[in-house]
Scaffold this active site. Structure first.
Site, PDB file in Angstrom:
ATOM      1  CD  GLU A 178      -2.809   1.322   2.403  1.00  0.00           C
ATOM      2  OE1 GLU A 178      -2.785   0.425   3.265  1.00  0.00           O
ATOM      3  OE2 GLU A 178      -3.596   2.276   2.427  1.00  0.00           O
ATOM      4  CE  LYS A 220      -6.029  -0.177   1.521  1.00  0.00           C
ATOM      5  NZ  LYS A 220      -6.759  -0.780   2.623  1.00  0.00           N
TER       6      LYS A 220
HETATM    7  P1  13P Z   1      -9.450   4.170   3.878  1.00  0.00           P
HETATM    8  O1  13P Z   1     -10.254   3.488   2.792  1.00  0.00           O
HETATM    9  O2  13P Z   1     -10.302   4.739   4.967  1.00  0.00           O
HETATM   10  O3  13P Z   1      -8.437   5.121   3.306  1.00  0.00           O
HETATM   11  O4  13P Z   1      -8.642   3.022   4.615  1.00  0.00           O
HETATM   12  C1  13P Z   1      -7.984   2.089   3.869  1.00  0.00           C
HETATM   13  C2  13P Z   1      -6.763   1.676   4.559  1.00  0.00           C
HETATM   14  O5  13P Z   1      -6.578   0.525   4.861  1.00  0.00           O
HETATM   15  C3  13P Z   1      -5.733   2.683   4.840  1.00  0.00           C
HETATM   16  O6  13P Z   1      -4.546   2.044   5.229  1.00  0.00           O
END
Ligand code: 13P
Length: 337
Positions: A178, A220
């Site tokens: 991510e 992500k």
């Molecule tokens: P949000 O969709 O609220 O941004 O959260 C996703 C997430 O896992 C952030 O690390």
């Protein structure tokens, strides 16, 4: 099962048409903020009650293939006294775990941040796996301005993400990679596109350097949007900018891209995902891994009252269903009613 087969079988369970991931892995300070917004004090029991309620929503598994948990939740039992991971499995949902330790300032790079958590991660992963986690998440955060993120931040965060991903795969755990480029600021859509391109390209350089198997990860990312303090872009503009960047820098070997919602409203996050999936077939499955955009309406409906459980479950199921429709471009605004 061999490590290789384990990774591929988890990917198959997570990357399914019409389904996405629920991020319910808020750290203690973050969940306290979310609870405060609906008038609830964050205690261990309240967190357990809320998450147990959400995970036992009938039909959640029709639209949600995986849930990311916080460490505390993975060790808890549901209100029916079943381990949370078992509850999710009984819904046909794969349990996952957030493993990073959050972000701090990056030294000698004012305004940039770096994610901590590699020390001792191998031991923690073994424990999480024994508790039932089959995939993991590590979030790198990039502030955006005319001069940020710096080259140091881009390379250092990519290196952390790649070392985390390699470690997860060596233990048969699928890593969610991510790199979140924040929505905060007054940057334009074009600036967001440039930064996302540079950030994601560097992440794939690092993944390659560390021999991470691309077929066994989920990316992500943020969608490419203008900053919150800038005029909004239409879903079509967001979709085109997002896919232009991804086609340039995300190899086709990656099976799934599951977007974070990052501060978009629930409706925006659904409309944008729908627009992305309306532009024809892409090399990757394009879905969601939302935290706020799935849970906000449910938290409001719940407001800490056990008697509101049914309303909270209806609210999360609705968002999951609409985002499920958005994964095939079949969402329409009138489905909100
Ligand atoms: P949000 O969709 O609220 O941004 O959260 C996703 C997430 O896992 C952030 O690390």
């Amino acid at each position: 099962m061999s490590i290789q087969n384990e990774l591929l079988s988890t990917i198959q369970s997570l990357v399914q048409p019409g389904k996405g991931i629920l991020a319910a892995d808020e750290s203690h300070p973050t969940i306290a903020k979310r609870f405060k917004a609906v008038g609830v004090e964050s205690t261990e029991d309240k967190r357990r009650e809320y998450r147990s309620l959400i995970f036992s929503t009938p039909g959640l598994g029709d639209y949600v293939s995986g849930v990311i948990l916080f460490e505390e939740t993975l060790g808890q039992n549901s209100l029916d006294n079943v381990p949370m991971a078992k509850l999710l499995e009984s819904q046909g949902i794969v349990p996952g775990i957030k493993v990073d330790k959050g972000k701090k300032s990056l030294i000698n790079a004012p305004g940039d941040e770096i994610t901590y958590g590699l020390d001792g991660l191998d031991d923690r992963l073994e424990i999480y796996k024994n508790q039932g986690a089959r995939f993991a998440k590590w979030r790198a955060v990039y502030n955006i301005s005319d001069s940020l993120p710096s080259r140091q931040a881009v390379t250092a965060n990519a290196e952390m993400l790649a070392r985390y991903a390699a470690l997860c795969q060596s233990l048969g755990i699928v890593p969610i990679v991510e790199p979140e480029v924040l929505i905060d600021g007054d940057h334009t859509l074009e600036r967001a596109a440039d930064v996302n391109e540079a950030v994601i390209a560097e992440v794939f350089n690092a993944l390659r350097r560390h021999q991470v198997q691309l077929e066994g990860i989920i990316l992500k990312p943020s969608m490419v949007t203008p900053g919150k303090a800038c005029a909004k872009a239409s879903p079509e503009e967001v979709a085109e900018a997002t896919l232009r960047v991804f086609r340039r820098v995300v190899p086709a070997a990656v099976p799934g891209i599951n977007f974070l919602s990052g501060g978009q409203t629930p409706e925006e996050a659904t409309a944008n995902l729908n627009a992305i999936n309306s532009l024809g077939r892409q090399p990757w499955n394009l879905s969601f891994s939302y935290g706020r955009a799935l849970q906000e309406p449910a938290q409001k409906a719940w407001a800490g009252e056990p008697g509101n459980g049914h309303y909270a479950q209806n609210a999360i199921l609705k968002r999951a269903r609409l985002n499920g429709a958005a994964t095939s471009g079949e969402y329409k605004a009138d489905m909100e009613i």
